[in-house]
Enzyme design. Sequence first.
Site, PDB file in Angstrom:
ATOM      1  N   SER A   1      19.282  21.520  -8.388  1.00  0.00           N
ATOM      2  CA  SER A   1      17.820  21.483  -8.285  1.00  0.00           C
ATOM      3  C   SER A   1      17.249  20.874  -9.566  1.00  0.00           C
ATOM      4  O   SER A   1      17.669  21.230 -10.666  1.00  0.00           O
ATOM      5  CB  SER A   1      17.261  22.902  -8.121  1.00  0.00           C
ATOM      6  OG  SER A   1      15.882  22.920  -8.440  1.00  0.00           O
TER       7      SER A   1
ATOM      8  N   HIS B   1      18.823  18.710  -4.971  1.00  0.00           N
ATOM      9  CA  HIS B   1      17.947  19.645  -4.242  1.00  0.00           C
ATOM     10  C   HIS B   1      16.524  19.459  -4.745  1.00  0.00           C
ATOM     11  O   HIS B   1      16.259  19.563  -5.953  1.00  0.00           O
ATOM     12  CB  HIS B   1      18.429  21.070  -4.526  1.00  0.00           C
ATOM     13  CG  HIS B   1      17.676  22.171  -3.852  1.00  0.00           C
ATOM     14  ND1 HIS B   1      17.969  22.615  -2.577  1.00  0.00           N
ATOM     15  CD2 HIS B   1      16.653  22.929  -4.293  1.00  0.00           C
ATOM     16  CE1 HIS B   1      17.156  23.623  -2.277  1.00  0.00           C
ATOM     17  NE2 HIS B   1      16.345  23.827  -3.294  1.00  0.00           N
TER      18      HIS B   1
ATOM     19  N   ASP C   1      12.744  20.760  -4.672  1.00  0.00           N
ATOM     20  CA  ASP C   1      11.881  21.903  -4.350  1.00  0.00           C
ATOM     21  C   ASP C   1      10.443  21.430  -4.256  1.00  0.00           C
ATOM     22  O   ASP C   1       9.770  21.239  -5.268  1.00  0.00           O
ATOM     23  CB  ASP C   1      12.009  22.971  -5.445  1.00  0.00           C
ATOM     24  CG  ASP C   1      13.354  23.635  -5.415  1.00  0.00           C
ATOM     25  OD1 ASP C   1      14.078  23.618  -6.429  1.00  0.00           O
ATOM     26  OD2 ASP C   1      13.709  24.180  -4.343  1.00  0.00           O
TER      27      ASP C   1
ATOM     28  N   MET D   1       6.634  22.016  -3.329  1.00  0.00           N
ATOM     29  CA  MET D   1       5.751  23.186  -3.230  1.00  0.00           C
ATOM     30  C   MET D   1       4.290  22.736  -3.142  1.00  0.00           C
ATOM     31  O   MET D   1       3.880  21.790  -3.818  1.00  0.00           O
ATOM     32  CB  MET D   1       5.912  24.041  -4.488  1.00  0.00           C
ATOM     33  CG  MET D   1       7.351  24.459  -4.757  1.00  0.00           C
ATOM     34  SD  MET D   1       7.425  25.475  -6.233  1.00  0.00           S
ATOM     35  CE  MET D   1       9.145  25.327  -6.615  1.00  0.00           C
TER      36      MET D   1
ATOM     37  N   HIS E   1      13.893  21.135   0.081  1.00  0.00           N
ATOM     38  CA  HIS E   1      13.468  22.522   0.346  1.00  0.00           C
ATOM     39  C   HIS E   1      11.950  22.568   0.345  1.00  0.00           C
ATOM     40  O   HIS E   1      11.325  22.444  -0.714  1.00  0.00           O
ATOM     41  CB  HIS E   1      14.060  23.404  -0.769  1.00  0.00           C
ATOM     42  CG  HIS E   1      13.698  24.840  -0.670  1.00  0.00           C
ATOM     43  ND1 HIS E   1      13.941  25.718  -1.695  1.00  0.00           N
ATOM     44  CD2 HIS E   1      13.129  25.569   0.315  1.00  0.00           C
ATOM     45  CE1 HIS E   1      13.518  26.922  -1.342  1.00  0.00           C
ATOM     46  NE2 HIS E   1      13.032  26.855  -0.127  1.00  0.00           N
TER      47      HIS E   1
ATOM     48  N   MET F   1       8.695  24.371   0.430  1.00  0.00           N
ATOM     49  CA  MET F   1       8.012  25.658   0.268  1.00  0.00           C
ATOM     50  C   MET F   1       6.519  25.378   0.453  1.00  0.00           C
ATOM     51  O   MET F   1       5.736  25.308  -0.504  1.00  0.00           O
ATOM     52  CB  MET F   1       8.309  26.246  -1.128  1.00  0.00           C
ATOM     53  CG  MET F   1       9.728  26.764  -1.244  1.00  0.00           C
ATOM     54  SD  MET F   1      10.271  27.039  -2.922  1.00  0.00           S
ATOM     55  CE  MET F   1      10.867  25.397  -3.312  1.00  0.00           C
TER      56      MET F   1
ATOM     57  N   MET G   1      17.319  32.717   0.119  1.00  0.00           N
ATOM     58  CA  MET G   1      16.746  32.775  -1.219  1.00  0.00           C
ATOM     59  C   MET G   1      17.269  34.010  -1.942  1.00  0.00           C
ATOM     60  O   MET G   1      17.194  35.131  -1.428  1.00  0.00           O
ATOM     61  CB  MET G   1      15.216  32.826  -1.154  1.00  0.00           C
ATOM     62  CG  MET G   1      14.543  31.588  -0.576  1.00  0.00           C
ATOM     63  SD  MET G   1      15.003  30.058  -1.383  1.00  0.00           S
ATOM     64  CE  MET G   1      14.344  30.341  -3.026  1.00  0.00           C
TER      65      MET G   1
ATOM     66  N   GLY H   1       9.391  29.668  -5.664  1.00  0.00           N
ATOM     67  CA  GLY H   1       8.228  29.223  -6.450  1.00  0.00           C
ATOM     68  C   GLY H   1       8.563  28.766  -7.855  1.00  0.00           C
ATOM     69  O   GLY H   1       7.896  27.885  -8.395  1.00  0.00           O
TER      70      GLY H   1
ATOM     71  N   GLY I   1      11.836  28.122 -11.068  1.00  0.00           N
ATOM     72  CA  GLY I   1      13.223  28.125 -11.509  1.00  0.00           C
ATOM     73  C   GLY I   1      13.408  29.180 -12.599  1.00  0.00           C
ATOM     74  O   GLY I   1      12.439  29.789 -13.070  1.00  0.00           O
ATOM     75  N   GLY I   2      14.655  29.413 -12.977  1.00  0.00           N
ATOM     76  CA  GLY I   2      14.951  30.289 -14.110  1.00  0.00           C
ATOM     77  C   GLY I   2      14.757  31.767 -13.862  1.00  0.00           C
ATOM     78  O   GLY I   2      14.696  32.563 -14.810  1.00  0.00           O
TER      79      GLY I   2
ATOM     80  N   ASP J   1      20.138  30.083  -2.815  1.00  0.00           N
ATOM     81  CA  ASP J   1      19.219  29.390  -3.712  1.00  0.00           C
ATOM     82  C   ASP J   1      18.505  30.340  -4.670  1.00  0.00           C
ATOM     83  O   ASP J   1      17.666  31.135  -4.255  1.00  0.00           O
ATOM     84  CB  ASP J   1      18.163  28.654  -2.852  1.00  0.00           C
ATOM     85  CG  ASP J   1      17.308  27.720  -3.652  1.00  0.00           C
ATOM     86  OD1 ASP J   1      16.430  27.065  -3.064  1.00  0.00           O
ATOM     87  OD2 ASP J   1      17.508  27.631  -4.885  1.00  0.00           O
TER      88      ASP J   1
ATOM     89  N   GLY K   1      19.825  25.282 -10.488  1.00  0.00           N
ATOM     90  CA  GLY K   1      18.819  24.514 -11.224  1.00  0.00           C
ATOM     91  C   GLY K   1      19.009  24.668 -12.718  1.00  0.00           C
ATOM     92  O   GLY K   1      19.800  23.961 -13.348  1.00  0.00           O
TER      93      GLY K   1
END
Length: 207
Positions: A6, A30, A32, A34, A62, A64, A132, A137, A139-140, A169, A189
């Site tokens: 990611s 990947h 993300d 949003m 992905h 979202m 998930m 929403g 990373g980290g 994920d 990610g």
Amino acid sequence: MKIATSILSIQENIEECILKIGKGSTDFIHLDVMDGIFVPNKKDYQFVKDTLLQTKKPLDIHLMVHDIEHYVDLYKSFHPIYMTFHLEATEEVLSCIDKIKAYSKVGISIKPNTNVAEIFPYLDQIDLVLLMSVEPGFGGQTFIDIKEKIEILKKYRQEKNLSFIIEIDGGINSDTIKKVEDADMVVVGSYITNSMDYEAQIRNLIN
Ligand code: DX5
Ligand code: ZN
């Protein structure tokens, strides 16, 4: 175990980082996406489309987002292998599956608190389930153990002789990957992109 890297946590020099990932051993990139509605964050990758396509790395998108069909139209020209939407984002699951199927393989994602049985009605029509292991929403975040969901899905897949893949994920690192070893693919990610040596991190994950 396949790895989908990611790029959500990349803060600067994103084109350079994407090209570095593209030269590396990750199986997928990947994305993300949003909309700031389905999740409290906005992220869009139209501005790096050319760089992503230049890598020729398979894309795993992905979504979202709330307006799924709108974003499928925005991202179909990225020619992804997978486009995945959230079960919680729509009542029109079957039409979203059909819309995506015209352009790519289709995945459904569920949040950590969504009961895995809620996707059972769709498993014979999709190619991927994205479980998930963090709240979508950002990373980290810290890994949430969803081992039981993986086992339930594997058992269901075997009993019904289905072929969807199971992707995990969020919060994956060299320790938490051991808790999801029965899955087929993981999204990673920050564990990769916050490091200076992406390939060393990938080796740590798969060895
Ligand atoms: C979170 C995204 C994940 C995230 C993974 O909403 O769906 O793909 O980028 O990042 P890490 O590996 O840092 O949890
Ligand atoms: Zn993701």
